[in-house]
Design an enzyme around this catalytic site. Structure first.
Site, mmCIF file in Angstrom:
data_model
loop_
_atom_site.group_PDB
_atom_site.id
_atom_site.type_symbol
_atom_site.label_atom_id
_atom_site.label_comp_id
_atom_site.label_asym_id
_atom_site.label_seq_id
_atom_site.Cartn_x
_atom_site.Cartn_y
_atom_site.Cartn_z
ATOM 1 N N ASP A 21 38.478 37.007 2.844
ATOM 2 C CA ASP A 21 38.653 35.807 3.671
ATOM 3 C C ASP A 21 37.478 34.884 3.353
ATOM 4 O O ASP A 21 36.331 35.199 3.674
ATOM 5 C CB ASP A 21 38.657 36.194 5.151
ATOM 6 C CG ASP A 21 38.861 34.997 6.079
ATOM 7 O OD1 ASP A 21 38.716 33.844 5.623
ATOM 8 O OD2 ASP A 21 39.141 35.232 7.274
ATOM 9 N N SER A 63 42.669 17.591 -4.617
ATOM 10 C CA SER A 63 43.928 16.980 -4.198
ATOM 11 C C SER A 63 43.862 15.490 -4.471
ATOM 12 O O SER A 63 42.768 14.903 -4.527
ATOM 13 C CB SER A 63 44.158 17.217 -2.705
ATOM 14 O OG SER A 63 45.207 16.404 -2.206
ATOM 15 N N TYR A 106 41.914 17.247 6.609
ATOM 16 C CA TYR A 106 42.230 17.686 5.254
ATOM 17 C C TYR A 106 41.721 16.712 4.183
ATOM 18 O O TYR A 106 41.009 17.131 3.263
ATOM 19 C CB TYR A 106 43.735 17.912 5.113
ATOM 20 C CG TYR A 106 44.162 18.397 3.754
ATOM 21 C CD1 TYR A 106 44.095 19.747 3.419
ATOM 22 C CD2 TYR A 106 44.640 17.509 2.792
ATOM 23 C CE1 TYR A 106 44.478 20.198 2.166
ATOM 24 C CE2 TYR A 106 45.028 17.947 1.537
ATOM 25 C CZ TYR A 106 44.949 19.291 1.233
ATOM 26 O OH TYR A 106 45.328 19.735 -0.009
ATOM 27 N N LYS A 125 38.746 17.218 1.133
ATOM 28 C CA LYS A 125 39.030 17.018 -0.282
ATOM 29 C C LYS A 125 38.136 15.925 -0.879
ATOM 30 O O LYS A 125 37.695 16.048 -2.032
ATOM 31 C CB LYS A 125 40.514 16.695 -0.484
ATOM 32 C CG LYS A 125 41.440 17.848 -0.120
ATOM 33 C CD LYS A 125 41.149 19.103 -0.955
ATOM 34 C CE LYS A 125 42.112 20.231 -0.683
ATOM 35 N NZ LYS A 125 41.896 21.411 -1.547
#
Length: 245
Positions: free
Chosen positions: A64, A146, A161, A165
């Site tokens: 993890d 991304s 998010y 990125k």
């Protein structure tokens, strides 16, 4: 890719989607490939999708990346069983839809995104670098970024998010400077896909518009690895033909 045959590659988030495609591609290309994921049994199942010789080169370790102790234990195991890391692919990433940054009581939703996408990536890069340094390896670190690391899509529910990125874009350049200051020839490359058919995009399976497949991102990794040692590919942005952003 010849110079990488028999060398060790580590892929985080290798159980599904882009990570699984990368792990399979590297194993097929002749690399000893170690996949890290919370669901390591899914990585082990990927062997059934490979020819027997490639399947024998794919290994799984439960990890993890939001837990530093998991990360250091995984890299200790890699060191003991397989030797130094030559290629590090930081692919593990998550998103949490339907919750805005400004909504109340959202910390428990937002924190795992930051811990996975940014801090986990930084810690895995650190451990890979320390391994490369220990073994005098001119390796390669990849960040699966991304298109949202270069812009912000006008959607309601991306929350932190895109911020993580964008941070990866900056962190990649920070690492490149650190690697240069340290006098190494270790490379670092950011790969930024547009919309890709992958479990992190839950509606992508039924999507009929322009979309990438996970193998397209894996192919980009293979392309960069095949460049000569003198070549430094900083960034690749990949979009499906016809994407409107």
């Amino acid at each position: 890719m010849e110079r990488w045959v028999g060398k060790v590659a580590v892929v985080t988030g290798a159980s599904t989607g882009i990570g699984a495609a990368i792990a399979k591609a590297l194993a097929r290309a002749g690399m000893i490939t170690v996949g890290l994921a919370r669901r390591s049994e899914l990585i082990e199942a990927l062997r059934n999708e490979l020819p027997s010789d490639a399947a024998a080169r794919l290994y799984a370790i439960r990890c993890d990346v939001t837990k530093e102790a998991n990360i250091t234990a995984a890299f200790d195991e890699i060191e003991t069983k397989y030797g130094g890391v030559h290629v590090q692919i930081n692919n593990a990433g998550i998103g949490r839809d339907n919750l805005a940054v400004l909504e109340p009581y959202n910390t428990r939703i937002l924190r795992p995104v930051v811990d996975t996408n940014l801090l986990g990536l930084a810690l895995c890069s650190r451990e890979a670098f320390l391994s490369m340094q220990k073994h005098c390896i001119d390796g390669h670190i990849f960040q699966i970024n991304s298109i949202n690391g270069h812009m912000v899509s006008p959607l309601r529910s991306l929350n932190v998010y895109p911020a993580t990125k964008h941070a990866i874009t900056a962190l990649t350049e920070t690492m490149r400077n650190e690697l240069r200051f340290a006098g190494t020839k270790i490379k670092v490359t950011s790969i930024s896909p547009g919309l890709t058919r992958t479990p992190i995009n839950p509606n992508s399976e039924a999507y009929t518009g322009p979309i990438l497949e996970a193998v397209d991102v894996a192919d980009a990794i293979l392309y960069v690895l095949a460049t000569p040692p003198r070549v430094q590919v900083h960034e690749i942005i990949i979009k499906p033909v016809g994407e409107d952003e």
